[in-house]
Scaffold this motif. Structure first.
Motif, PDB file in Angstrom:
ATOM      1  N   THR A   1      49.292  40.527  34.145  1.00 55.81           N
ATOM      2  CA  THR A   1      49.519  41.371  32.972  1.00 55.81           C
ATOM      3  C   THR A   1      48.516  42.511  32.964  1.00 55.81           C
ATOM      4  OG1 THR A   1      48.012  40.103  31.559  1.00 55.81           O
ATOM      5  CG2 THR A   1      50.317  39.368  31.674  1.00 55.81           C
ATOM      6  N   ASP A   2      48.886  43.566  32.302  1.00 59.41           N
ATOM      7  CA  ASP A   2      47.987  44.709  32.178  1.00 59.41           C
ATOM      8  C   ASP A   2      46.682  44.286  31.511  1.00 59.41           C
ATOM      9  OD1 ASP A   2      47.977  47.938  32.162  1.00 59.41           O
ATOM     10  OD2 ASP A   2      47.012  47.199  30.341  1.00 59.41           O
ATOM     11  N   TYR A   3      46.758  43.340  30.582  1.00 59.69           N
ATOM     12  CA  TYR A   3      45.554  42.913  29.861  1.00 59.69           C
ATOM     13  C   TYR A   3      44.531  42.316  30.819  1.00 59.69           C
ATOM     14  CZ  TYR A   3      42.410  40.211  26.930  1.00 59.69           C
ATOM     15  OH  TYR A   3      41.272  39.684  26.358  1.00 59.69           O
ATOM     16  N   TYR A   4      44.957  41.335  31.625  1.00 57.88           N
ATOM     17  CA  TYR A   4      43.994  40.673  32.507  1.00 57.88           C
ATOM     18  C   TYR A   4      43.566  41.570  33.662  1.00 57.88           C
ATOM     19  CZ  TYR A   4      44.568  36.193  30.169  1.00 57.88           C
ATOM     20  OH  TYR A   4      44.550  35.177  29.243  1.00 57.88           O
ATOM     21  N   ASN A   5      44.457  42.409  34.152  1.00 58.97           N
ATOM     22  CA  ASN A   5      44.118  43.255  35.299  1.00 58.97           C
ATOM     23  C   ASN A   5      43.218  44.425  34.904  1.00 58.97           C
ATOM     24  OD1 ASN A   5      45.052  43.565  38.311  1.00 58.97           O
ATOM     25  ND2 ASN A   5      44.989  45.637  37.486  1.00 58.97           N
ATOM     26  N   PHE A   6      43.349  44.900  33.654  1.00 55.34           N
ATOM     27  CA  PHE A   6      42.585  46.079  33.240  1.00 55.34           C
ATOM     28  C   PHE A   6      41.824  45.886  31.934  1.00 55.34           C
ATOM     29  CE2 PHE A   6      45.878  48.389  35.858  1.00 55.34           C
ATOM     30  CZ  PHE A   6      44.997  48.780  36.847  1.00 55.34           C
ATOM     31  N   GLU A   7      42.532  45.598  30.852  1.00 57.79           N
ATOM     32  CA  GLU A   7      41.905  45.643  29.534  1.00 57.79           C
ATOM     33  C   GLU A   7      40.770  44.648  29.390  1.00 57.79           C
ATOM     34  OE1 GLU A   7      44.532  45.970  26.117  1.00 57.79           O
ATOM     35  OE2 GLU A   7      46.191  46.416  27.479  1.00 57.79           O
ATOM     36  N   ALA A   8      40.962  43.414  29.861  1.00 62.05           N
ATOM     37  CA  ALA A   8      39.907  42.409  29.744  1.00 62.05           C
ATOM     38  C   ALA A   8      38.727  42.707  30.655  1.00 62.05           C
ATOM     39  CB  ALA A   8      40.470  41.028  30.064  1.00 62.05           C
TER      40      ALA A   8
ATOM     41  N   THR B   1      45.727  44.493  41.237  1.00 58.63           N
ATOM     42  CA  THR B   1      44.998  45.425  42.095  1.00 58.63           C
ATOM     43  C   THR B   1      43.674  44.848  42.569  1.00 58.63           C
ATOM     44  OG1 THR B   1      43.915  46.467  40.198  1.00 58.63           O
ATOM     45  CG2 THR B   1      46.040  47.376  40.896  1.00 58.63           C
ATOM     46  N   GLN B   2      43.312  43.690  42.056  1.00 59.09           N
ATOM     47  CA  GLN B   2      42.046  43.050  42.408  1.00 59.09           C
ATOM     48  C   GLN B   2      42.152  41.583  41.995  1.00 59.09           C
ATOM     49  OE1 GLN B   2      39.534  45.513  40.061  1.00 59.09           O
ATOM     50  NE2 GLN B   2      40.648  45.085  38.189  1.00 59.09           N
ATOM     51  N   THR B   3      41.224  40.760  42.480  1.00 61.42           N
ATOM     52  CA  THR B   3      41.233  39.361  42.051  1.00 61.42           C
ATOM     53  C   THR B   3      40.328  39.137  40.849  1.00 61.42           C
ATOM     54  OG1 THR B   3      39.551  38.855  43.735  1.00 61.42           O
ATOM     55  CG2 THR B   3      41.847  38.433  44.317  1.00 61.42           C
ATOM     56  N   SER B   4      39.790  40.204  40.272  1.00 65.63           N
ATOM     57  CA  SER B   4      38.950  40.090  39.072  1.00 65.63           C
ATOM     58  C   SER B   4      39.651  39.408  37.901  1.00 65.63           C
ATOM     59  CB  SER B   4      38.457  41.474  38.642  1.00 65.63           C
ATOM     60  OG  SER B   4      37.726  42.100  39.672  1.00 65.63           O
ATOM     61  N   PRO B   5      40.981  39.569  37.710  1.00 64.15           N
ATOM     62  CA  PRO B   5      41.628  38.847  36.606  1.00 64.15           C
ATOM     63  C   PRO B   5      41.406  37.342  36.667  1.00 64.15           C
ATOM     64  CG  PRO B   5      43.118  40.491  37.507  1.00 64.15           C
ATOM     65  CD  PRO B   5      41.934  40.463  38.406  1.00 64.15           C
ATOM     66  N   VAL B   6      41.239  36.797  37.868  1.00 65.29           N
ATOM     67  CA  VAL B   6      40.996  35.359  37.988  1.00 65.29           C
ATOM     68  C   VAL B   6      39.653  35.006  37.356  1.00 65.29           C
ATOM     69  CG1 VAL B   6      40.846  33.410  39.582  1.00 65.29           C
ATOM     70  CG2 VAL B   6      42.325  35.352  40.126  1.00 65.29           C
ATOM     71  N   GLN B   7      38.681  35.914  37.447  1.00 70.25           N
ATOM     72  CA  GLN B   7      37.383  35.676  36.816  1.00 70.25           C
ATOM     73  C   GLN B   7      37.541  35.577  35.304  1.00 70.25           C
ATOM     74  OE1 GLN B   7      34.467  38.548  38.081  1.00 70.25           O
ATOM     75  NE2 GLN B   7      35.122  38.493  40.214  1.00 70.25           N
TER      76      GLN B   7
ATOM     77  N   ARG C   1      40.283  34.834  33.610  1.00 72.30           N
ATOM     78  CA  ARG C   1      41.004  33.606  33.280  1.00 72.30           C
ATOM     79  C   ARG C   1      40.102  32.385  33.387  1.00 72.30           C
ATOM     80  NH1 ARG C   1      46.570  33.812  33.072  1.00 72.30           N
ATOM     81  NH2 ARG C   1      47.545  35.817  33.602  1.00 72.30           N
ATOM     82  N   THR C   2      39.201  32.385  34.370  1.00 68.41           N
ATOM     83  CA  THR C   2      38.272  31.263  34.528  1.00 68.41           C
ATOM     84  C   THR C   2      37.331  31.171  33.339  1.00 68.41           C
ATOM     85  OG1 THR C   2      38.351  31.435  36.952  1.00 68.41           O
ATOM     86  CG2 THR C   2      36.480  30.270  35.993  1.00 68.41           C
ATOM     87  N   MET C   3      36.798  32.318  32.908  1.00 68.48           N
ATOM     88  CA  MET C   3      35.899  32.301  31.740  1.00 68.48           C
ATOM     89  C   MET C   3      36.622  31.824  30.492  1.00 68.48           C
ATOM     90  SD  MET C   3      33.295  35.564  32.110  1.00 68.48           S
ATOM     91  CE  MET C   3      34.503  36.824  32.519  1.00 68.48           C
TER      92      MET C   3
END
Length: 344
Positions: free
Chosen positions: A136-143, A169-175, A177-179
């Motif tokens: 989602t745009d939220y996890y990939n960018f906004e968060a 575009t990156q695996t940062s959303p997984v971070q 989601r983990t938090m």
């Protein structure tokens, strides 16, 4: 007519007894038993027989037909056995010969590098976290401190599926989601490997699909020195015990402060060469301290907790480790290239 049938039987059995191959056997079968064969020709005369003679002649005709068919079947079986034996002799397999070696597959060089990186960080107490490739745009960018219309989004030209869904575009959303899953618990020590997608130019150093491994540590009292020590340990295990690193100030929306990390050139050891453009250094990843806003949005009080994050392109690490000069080699499926990395 009975005498003619007996004579036909005698002739047919004599001829069949001399037959030498399947073709000749088929010829005689048609000659004696075919629709226009000798037996059929004789039986056409049964219309002129009396009612008392017909059953007798019919029985004789059946006996003649049965005798001829039995000999034909016996001969056919004989020829089939002979053909089978001939083929077995001609196609004999020497079971003492060594077997043909089977081609074995091998782990792709990118997967080898991913496994090696995972082993290094698992050895330092990290866990592996995964997440969806369609985000989602939220996890990939906004968060990650990139609100809608933020100019920093231009750094990543994205593949949108809908207004709110995109190929990550990156695996940062997984971070993130983990938090969120940890619900404020610490410590967090994870790495997040996976495929990511950006509309980059398809040239020697870029691809629209590539692999990233990102790491995240959150806890109390986490400092930039912890980040530096972690990355120094990683690079020395990956590139050799004499590897040095340097941190250069940079900008990433989700870390503050942010740094680019360079390692001493794997080719010249830091003395300067064509590969490192005489600088002695090669850039390998970006990192920094987790931005307070990112911590807060994920449920962590930035006044109480700090953390660091880093991200590296697997292809970049593999190119440096193996001396590969074109990222497209990893995706070309050219066995001549891939077999160089097959593990024995």
């Amino acid at each position: 007519m009975k005498e003619r049938l007996e004579a036909l039987k005698h002739e047919a059995l004599e001829q069949l007894g001399k037959v030498g191959d399947a073709a000749e056997l088929n010829y005689l079968r048609v000659k004696y038993l075919g629709k226009k064969g000798a037996l059929t020709e004789i039986l056409r005369g049964m219309g002129g027989l009396s009612a008392e003679e017909r059953p007798v002649i019919g029985q004789v005709a059946n006996e003649v037909r049965g005798a001829i068919e039995a000999l034909i079947e016996a001969k056919q079986s004989e020829f089939e056995r002979a053909e089978t034996e001939r083929r077995l002799a001609a196609e004999k397999v020497d079971v003492t010969l060594p077997g043909r070696p089977m081609k074995r597959g091998a782990v792709h060089p990118l997967n080898q590098v991913i496994e090696e990186i995972e082993d290094i960080f698992i050895g330092m107490g990290y866990k592996i976290a995964e997440g969806p490739e369609v985000e989602t745009d939220y996890y990939n960018f906004e968060a990650l401190n990139l609100p809608k219309n933020h100019p920093a989004r231009d750094m990543q030209d994205s593949f949108y599926l809908t207004e709110d869904l995109l190929a990550r575009t990156q695996t940062s959303p997984v971070q993130v989601r983990t938090m969120e899953d940890m619900k404020g618990e610490v410590p967090i020590k994870v790495i997040c490997p996976g495929r990511v997608y950006r509309r980059d130019d398809d040239d020697a150093t870029h691809s629209f699909q590539f692999h990233q491994i990102e790491g995240l540590v959150v806890g109390k009292g986490i400092r930039m020195s912890d980040l530096k020590g972690t990355l120094l340990e990683f690079t020395r295990k990956m590139f050799g015990p004499n590897t040095q690193i340097r941190l250069r100030p940079s900008f990433f929306p989700f870390t503050e402060p942010s740094v680019e990390v360079d390692v001493t050139c794997v080719k010249c050891g830091g003395h300067g060469c064509r590969v490192c453009k005489q600088s002695g250094w090669l850039e390998i990843l970006g990192s920094g301290m987790v931005h307070p806003r990112v911590l807060e949005m994920s449920g962590y009080d930035p006044e109480e907790y700090t953390g660091f994050a880093f991200g590296m392109g697997v292809e970049r690490i593999a190119m440096l480790k193996y001396g590969v000069d074109d990222i497209r080699h990893f995706f070309s499926n050219d066995l001549r290239f891939l077999q160089q990395f097959a593990r024995v």
